[in-house]
Scaffold this motif. Structure first.
Motif, short mmCIF file in Angstrom:
data_model
loop_
_atom_site.label_atom_id
_atom_site.label_comp_id
_atom_site.label_asym_id
_atom_site.label_seq_id
_atom_site.Cartn_x
_atom_site.Cartn_y
_atom_site.Cartn_z
N PHE A 105 2.39 -11.54 0.81
CA PHE A 105 1.55 -9.98 1.19
C PHE A 105 0.87 -9.57 1.86
O PHE A 105 -0.32 -10.41 2.06
N GLU A 106 0.97 -8.52 2.72
CA GLU A 106 -0.02 -8.60 3.91
C GLU A 106 -0.05 -6.92 3.87
O GLU A 106 0.72 -6.02 3.87
N PHE A 107 -1.52 -6.41 3.41
CA PHE A 107 -2.03 -4.91 3.55
C PHE A 107 -3.11 -5.63 4.17
O PHE A 107 -4.43 -5.77 3.83
N TYR A 162 -5.16 1.54 -1.29
CA TYR A 162 -6.01 1.02 -0.43
C TYR A 162 -6.86 0.08 -1.13
O TYR A 162 -7.05 0.10 -1.88
N LEU A 163 -6.49 -1.30 -0.90
CA LEU A 163 -6.64 -2.23 -1.54
C LEU A 163 -7.07 -3.55 -1.01
O LEU A 163 -7.84 -4.08 0.03
N SER A 164 -8.38 -3.83 -2.19
CA SER A 164 -9.64 -5.33 -1.73
C SER A 164 -8.60 -5.89 -3.22
O SER A 164 -7.24 -6.68 -3.79
N ALA A 219 0.99 -0.86 -0.60
CA ALA A 219 -0.15 -0.39 -0.19
C ALA A 219 0.86 1.13 0.05
O ALA A 219 0.49 2.39 -0.53
N HIS A 220 2.34 0.75 0.40
CA HIS A 220 2.82 2.04 0.68
C HIS A 220 3.84 2.72 -0.09
O HIS A 220 4.68 3.55 -0.09
N VAL A 221 3.75 1.84 -1.93
CA VAL A 221 4.60 2.50 -2.43
C VAL A 221 4.24 3.16 -4.12
O VAL A 221 2.45 2.76 -4.32
N PRO A 222 4.23 4.21 -4.51
CA PRO A 222 3.83 5.16 -5.69
C PRO A 222 3.81 4.35 -7.12
O PRO A 222 2.51 4.20 -7.89
N ASP A 223 4.74 3.30 -7.00
CA ASP A 223 4.61 2.79 -8.91
C ASP A 223 4.31 1.47 -8.35
O ASP A 223 5.26 0.22 -8.18
#
Ligand SMILES: [Zn+2]
Length: 410
Positions: A196-198, A220-222, A172-176
């Motif tokens: 991956f955990e988010f 913000y990930l689904s 969630a923190h990466v711009p690209d």
């Protein structure tokens, strides 16, 4: 703005939190004499791929150059989580001395310490100098860089190939996000696994965890969006678990699309169906969120104003990023909330960005004996209430503001 994953124009709003300084830019006493830079804090939804994303104003280097860095090892529950993860992965994927584990955003070595303790060779990637140094002090090899295709190719050329890659709370923190995910496909062995955990978007929206919105969180990930982003960048999702961490997270398991095939677990279709039923891929799901943010703000201010009128003493605990989003959106300053206690010595003596509320050590709490302790990192409420159980001695109680105002006896 255009979507960071698919490039489509992005216009559907999730939340407009006005303006805020970078949430980890804690201020020294000297910095209080200088102005702060506030950036608009707006979160939008891509109606093409359903990636929810923060509008980009600040440059990533500016956000992460802050003197202060988050040290994962300060949370005992997070350490227990990391240890359990390593045990589970070693058992499920048969990891041992013949394996190679790479962790992206290895922080202070909170997780790789358990990998190394099992005699499994490992490598950490961590761009923040202070946390990378802490990991090295534990004897862990760390590369101080941002991860993406370029670094993955360099590591590959040096002979690195991973059986397991872990990425906890970094996706969630990466711009690209495309470049970041593509790096995993490059660095994994053909039969390698990446996890991956988010924080899960479904929980964020349904529980109105709006205080997890800040500039350093680009996405913000689904699972719906993640599966699509992974497929476009060479990874296939084959399993997913729901975790209680950070108010409800996902752990997604992926493999190289061109690697050794694996059966896709029923958990993947089940969660995609739940997200679809909830409406993740429709504008209506996002429509009420801003009103919920305003409700939480109103409840917090109503309590603080009434407490002040009644002469109650209120303190805050936990100088976490999410507290800064809440306090700045609500416009709370030291007149309503005189201090925030944090056990991290690196934060003590500093001031919260924006609100400029001083961060103090726990001795202040014991001396001041507040009537109410507002716990800002509500996801650690259990752990914090246990740690501060002595508040009970003077009749103090605890409160949290998200997803709605709640008070708890000590
Ligand atoms: Zn998109």
């Amino acid at each position: 703005m255009h979507c960071r994953h698919c490039g489509a124009p992005v216009t559907l709003p999730l939340a407009d939190l006005g303006t805020a300084p970078p949430s980890n830019a804690y201020l020294s006493a000297a910095a209080l004499h200088a102005p702060e830079r506030w950036y608009p804090l707006r979160v939008l939804v891509c109606e093409s791929c359903w990636l929810v994303q923060t509008e980009d104003f600040a440059q990533a280097h500016e956000l992460f150059d802050a003197e202060y860095a988050y040290f994962s090892s300060f949370s005992s529950s997070w350490l227990a989580h990391a240890r359990a993860y390593v045990d589970a992965m070693a058992a499920r994927f048969g990891l041992g001395a013949h394996s190679h584990v790479v962790e992206i955003a290895a922080n202070d070595g909170y997780l790789l310490q358990y990998v190394a303790a099992r005699g499994i060779p490992c490598l950490g990637v961590e761009p923040t100098t202070s946390t990378a140094a802490a990991a090295r002090a534990r004897g862990l090899p760390v590369i101080e860089r941002f991860f993406g295709r370029e670094l993955a190719r360099e590591l590959q050329a040096q002979g690195h190939a991973a059986d397991l890659m872990a990425a906890n709370n970094v996706l969630a923190h990466v711009p690209d996000i495309n470049d970041f995910v593509a790096g995993f496909a490059l660095l994994l062995k053909p039969a390698g696994i990446a996890t991956f955990e988010f924080p899960h978007l479904l929980q964020l929206v349904q529980q109105c965890q709006f205080d997890t919105l800040y500039h350093e969180h680009f996405s913000y990930l689904s699972l719906t969006a993640v599966q699509r982003i992974f497929a476009a960048n060479g990874l296939e999702v084959f399993d997913v678990e729901e975790l209680p961490t950070h108010g409800g997270s996902l752990r997604v398991y992926a493999r190289r699309s061109d690697g050794t095939p694996r059966a896709v677990e029923p958990s993947v279709a089940a969660l995609l169906a739940r997200e679809s039923k909830a409406g993740v891929s429709s504008p209506g799901f996002y429509r009420d969120f801003q009103q919920q943010c305003l409700r939480i703000k109103r409840e917090l201010l109503t309590f603080l104003l009434a407490a002040q009128a009644r002469g109650l003493k209120v303190a805050a605990y936990g100088a976490a990023a999410k507290g800064n989003t809440l306090l700045n959106f609500a416009g709370v300053r030291a007149d309503l909330l005189p201090y925030v206690v944090d056990k991290n010595p690196a934060k003590q003596g500093k001031h919260l960005p924006g609100s400029r509320i001083p961060v103090v050590d726990e001795a202040r709490l014991r001396a001041d004996r507040p009537d109410v302790v507002l716990i800002l990192p509500w996801n650690l409420r259990g752990e914090i209430m246990e740690q501060l159980a002595y508040v009970r001695a003077w009749g103090g109680r605890f409160a949290t503001a998200v997803p709605g105002w709640q008070e708890f006896a000590a």
